[in-house]
Design an enzyme around this catalytic site. Structure first.
Site, mmCIF file in Angstrom:
data_model
loop_
_atom_site.group_PDB
_atom_site.id
_atom_site.type_symbol
_atom_site.label_atom_id
_atom_site.label_comp_id
_atom_site.label_asym_id
_atom_site.label_seq_id
_atom_site.Cartn_x
_atom_site.Cartn_y
_atom_site.Cartn_z
ATOM 1 N N LYS A 52 16.117 7.046 8.044
ATOM 2 C CA LYS A 52 14.701 6.680 8.230
ATOM 3 C C LYS A 52 13.933 6.911 6.939
ATOM 4 O O LYS A 52 13.092 6.109 6.541
ATOM 5 C CB LYS A 52 14.101 7.485 9.394
ATOM 6 C CG LYS A 52 14.629 7.015 10.746
ATOM 7 C CD LYS A 52 14.330 7.948 11.893
ATOM 8 C CE LYS A 52 15.076 7.504 13.152
ATOM 9 N NZ LYS A 52 14.975 8.435 14.269
ATOM 10 N N GLN A 96 12.786 14.165 16.003
ATOM 11 C CA GLN A 96 14.151 13.695 16.247
ATOM 12 C C GLN A 96 14.752 14.409 17.462
ATOM 13 O O GLN A 96 14.764 15.638 17.526
ATOM 14 C CB GLN A 96 15.011 13.939 14.989
ATOM 15 C CG GLN A 96 16.417 13.372 15.065
ATOM 16 C CD GLN A 96 16.431 11.840 15.167
ATOM 17 O OE1 GLN A 96 15.768 11.153 14.423
ATOM 18 N NE2 GLN A 96 17.216 11.313 16.103
ATOM 19 N N ASP A 119 7.402 6.363 17.855
ATOM 20 C CA ASP A 119 8.638 6.218 18.634
ATOM 21 C C ASP A 119 8.353 5.541 19.977
ATOM 22 O O ASP A 119 9.273 5.098 20.657
ATOM 23 C CB ASP A 119 9.248 7.608 18.911
ATOM 24 C CG ASP A 119 10.486 7.871 18.064
ATOM 25 O OD1 ASP A 119 11.085 6.900 17.562
ATOM 26 O OD2 ASP A 119 10.847 9.056 17.910
#
Ligand code: NAP
Length: 293
Positions: A52, A96, A119
């Site tokens: 990322k 994460q 997200d």
């Protein structure tokens, strides 16, 4: 059979985002800034976050990775999130997953400001998606929609079988593909670990989205001729390679691919599309913030 090349498609989308960022900075604005929170020492999580960060660089974003040992308490993590919510220099951030067992993932997801939830996991964004309102779409389903769209795959009235019902892939995918729009307008069946005779469903599917995390579960005899198969699975299996493992999808490519009209490879299919969707969401978060100023 046509390979749905996620790597190439993601590169094309990245170039488009990079051009938009260049336009933004040429107007004197700061580029979008994505932050990632990484807890613990999980190899796969570290790789995802590193990828990322690399993608942020490629499109001209600022990026920050905040790493913490897996001994961090839930309260400490929530205070990190509070700091990011209130940091004007950060447009979007991700935590994460998975998190260590002593931390309640739902509490963490709920603590992220919906405006920075790139997200798309926060209930507000999930609700907006369900109602067809504008918000942040979860990266993996969004990446799959983009792939279907860029390859102009017909979805109207098709029977789509989604294998897996997780909050991050299966459920949102079912919601999005049953929307009254393109890609969408599918008749969707969701299968899971309690589905009986799963092959009866997969054999009747025009489109199969496999997201169960069971390596090579879907075999050629479970798929009808001409199906479109999207393999979301990523499982590391021990192998005699320099890294000591190799990545397998949920689809047995050798037996399924010959029957397909389109299929994604693993790696190089859904994975790169997921990352580029996160980049898109971060760009959108920055733009929305600029519009509010
Ligand atoms: P998850 O949360 O573990 O959910 C797995 C789902 O599959 C569950 O709904 C489970 O059913 C179902 N399932 C498990 N075994 C099954 C079986 N034998 N038959 C039918 N259904 C079965 O997984 P996830 O987070 O959605 O991820 C799925 C896979 O996609 C994993 O390999 C993950 O690494 C990968 N992934 C890839 C990307 C990417 O960017 N490419 C992104 C996210 C995830 P129950 O609900 O009944 O337990």
């Amino acid at each position: 059979m046509i390979l749905l090349n996620g790597k190439e498609t993601a590169e094309a989308v990245k170039r488009e985002i990079a051009e938009e960022v260049a336009r933004m900075t040429s107007r004197g604005e700061r580029p979008p800034h994505l932050a990632a929170v990484l807890v613990g020492d999980d190899g796969a999580s570290k790789t995802y976050v590193a990828n990322k960060e690399k993608a942020c660089k490629a499109v001209g974003f600022n990026s920050t990775v905040l790493t913490f040992p897996d001994t961090i308490s839930e309260a400490e993590l929530l205070s990190v999130i509070d700091g990011l919510n209130n940091n004007d220099e950060v447009d979007g951030f991700i935590v994460q997953l998975p998190l260590p067992k002593h931390i309640d993932e739902n509490k963490v997801i709920n603590a992220v400001s919906p405006e920075k939830d790139v997200d798309g996991f926060h209930p507000v964004n999930v609700g907006r998606m369900s109602l067809g309102e504008d918000g942040f779409l979860p990266a993996t389903p969004f990446g799959i929609l983009t792939l279907l769209e860029r390859y102009k795959i017909d979805t109207y009235g098709k029977h789509c079988v989604i294998m897996g019902r997780s909050n991050i892939v299966g459920r949102p995918m079912a919601n999005l593909l049953s929307r009254k729009s393109y890609p969408g307008d599918c008749t969707v069946t969701v299968c899971h670990s309690h589905t009986r005779n799963i092959e009866e469903y997969t054999r009747s599917a025009d489109i199969i989205i496999a997201a169960i995390g069971v390596p090579e579960f879907l075999k050629g005899d479970m798929v009808k001729e001409g199906a479109v198969v999207i393999d979301v699975g990523i499982t590391r299996v021990p192998a005699d390679t320099p890294k000591g493992y190799r990545i397998l999808g949920d689809v047995e490519f050798s037996s399924v691919a010959p029957k397909c009209s389109y299929i994604t490879p693993v790696p190089g299919g859904v994975g790169p599309m997921t990352i580029v969707s996160l980049m898109y969401n971060t760009f959108k978060a920055r733009e929305l913030k600029l519009k509010k100023q």
